[in-house]
Design an enzyme around this catalytic site. Sequence first.
Site, PDB file in Angstrom:
ATOM      1  N   HIS A  30       0.859  -1.187   0.000  1.00  0.00           N
ATOM      2  CA  HIS A  30       0.000   0.000   0.000  1.00  0.00           C
ATOM      3  C   HIS A  30       0.899   1.242   0.000  1.00  0.00           C
ATOM      4  O   HIS A  30       2.139   1.124  -0.047  1.00  0.00           O
ATOM      5  CB  HIS A  30      -0.944  -0.025   1.201  1.00  0.00           C
ATOM      6  CG  HIS A  30      -0.252  -0.321   2.507  1.00  0.00           C
ATOM      7  ND1 HIS A  30       0.663   0.531   3.070  1.00  0.00           N
ATOM      8  CD2 HIS A  30      -0.315  -1.390   3.338  1.00  0.00           C
ATOM      9  CE1 HIS A  30       1.111   0.015   4.195  1.00  0.00           C
ATOM     10  NE2 HIS A  30       0.550  -1.160   4.385  1.00  0.00           N
ATOM     11  N   HIS A  33       4.091   1.286   2.156  1.00  0.00           N
ATOM     12  CA  HIS A  33       5.286   0.633   1.585  1.00  0.00           C
ATOM     13  C   HIS A  33       5.901   1.493   0.480  1.00  0.00           C
ATOM     14  O   HIS A  33       7.119   1.628   0.384  1.00  0.00           O
ATOM     15  CB  HIS A  33       4.917  -0.713   0.968  1.00  0.00           C
ATOM     16  CG  HIS A  33       4.361  -1.725   1.930  1.00  0.00           C
ATOM     17  ND1 HIS A  33       3.033  -2.062   1.963  1.00  0.00           N
ATOM     18  CD2 HIS A  33       4.969  -2.464   2.883  1.00  0.00           C
ATOM     19  CE1 HIS A  33       2.840  -2.981   2.887  1.00  0.00           C
ATOM     20  NE2 HIS A  33       3.990  -3.246   3.472  1.00  0.00           N
ATOM     21  N   GLY A 143       9.551   1.322   8.247  1.00  0.00           N
ATOM     22  CA  GLY A 143       8.525   2.287   8.623  1.00  0.00           C
ATOM     23  C   GLY A 143       8.409   2.447  10.129  1.00  0.00           C
ATOM     24  O   GLY A 143       8.618   1.499  10.891  1.00  0.00           O
ATOM     25  N   LYS A 144       8.061   3.680  10.543  1.00  0.00           N
ATOM     26  CA  LYS A 144       7.840   3.929  11.974  1.00  0.00           C
ATOM     27  C   LYS A 144       6.544   3.295  12.472  1.00  0.00           C
ATOM     28  O   LYS A 144       6.314   3.230  13.677  1.00  0.00           O
ATOM     29  CB  LYS A 144       7.785   5.439  12.233  1.00  0.00           C
ATOM     30  CG  LYS A 144       9.129   6.114  12.211  1.00  0.00           C
ATOM     31  CD  LYS A 144       8.973   7.522  12.741  1.00  0.00           C
ATOM     32  CE  LYS A 144      10.276   8.292  12.639  1.00  0.00           C
ATOM     33  NZ  LYS A 144      10.089   9.684  13.108  1.00  0.00           N
ATOM     34  N   SER A 181      -2.130  -0.331   6.710  1.00  0.00           N
ATOM     35  CA  SER A 181      -1.642  -1.646   7.110  1.00  0.00           C
ATOM     36  C   SER A 181      -2.309  -2.692   6.238  1.00  0.00           C
ATOM     37  O   SER A 181      -3.479  -2.546   5.881  1.00  0.00           O
ATOM     38  CB  SER A 181      -2.003  -1.907   8.585  1.00  0.00           C
ATOM     39  OG  SER A 181      -1.904  -3.295   8.870  1.00  0.00           O
ATOM     40  N   SER A 182      -1.554  -3.724   5.932  1.00  0.00           N
ATOM     41  CA  SER A 182      -2.147  -4.819   5.151  1.00  0.00           C
ATOM     42  C   SER A 182      -3.335  -5.418   5.892  1.00  0.00           C
ATOM     43  O   SER A 182      -4.284  -5.901   5.285  1.00  0.00           O
ATOM     44  CB  SER A 182      -1.102  -5.895   4.896  1.00  0.00           C
ATOM     45  OG  SER A 182      -0.025  -5.325   4.183  1.00  0.00           O
TER      46      SER A 182
END
Length: 265
Positions: A30, A33, A143-144, A181-182
């Site tokens: 998404h 990413h 990623g944070k 998020s996935s």
Amino acid sequence: MRIARTVAELRRALAPHPARAFVPTMGNLHEGHLSLVRIARAHAPCVVVSIFVNRLQFGPNEDFDRYPRTFEADCAKLAAEGVDVVFAPEERALYPEPQSYIVEPPPIANELEGRFRPRFFHGVATVVLKLFNCVQPQLAVFGKKDYQQLHIVRGMVRQFDLPIEIVSGETVREPDGLAMSSRNSYLSPAERAEAPRLYRLLCSVRSAEDCARAARALSEAGWQVDYVELRRRADLAPPAPGERELVALAAARLGATRLIDNVEL
Ligand code: PAF
């Protein structure tokens, strides 16, 4: 864009590209990413993205089997970003024998996420070390959104003297604040409408009392709360009074979907 399915194919694809930036993923890509891919792009002439759903970091009752796998769509997005090499190994290409050497992360890995997902960070650190050895990048982007993961990877790189610079990317959010998020794809329409409450409440946290208040508000709205905690950004330890560089972290389940998020204060 080259797609490598084995470590040997990857090494062949990477041979002409000595300066590499790397983004490890589990696919189902998404905007979050893709923002990491753009950071990688800005740092090196060759960008490598891995897509691998790592069984080692899933608990026995977690969502390994139903984790969304969208390889074709992922590759289209990565090609559009100008990614050079996708490393998408089969499980037996990355784990040709049972992985009996495991990275033992420090005790912080047993707190926060690790309290609710035992050995999660053992699995993450082990696969990240393997992926680093396969790709051999100069730089890798995390990623944070997975704040504790970022902290643990940084520590691993430092303590094992890995010659890799770790760069962090900000969390990308939907217009209503929900962190991308996935796992958002698991949410029903009603759950999706409720989900931004997690971020809204995290934004209101200034103290341990606020954490307890936020956890109560989530429970009252039907969430099952794992934790809402305030920690020191630098080492994720509980803060001493008066400390300023803090991060509020939370994990909670909405129906069958477990969401995590964090906000730096
Ligand atoms: O953040 C993730 O997607 C995963 O934990 C990672 C870093 C790709 C390791 O499997």
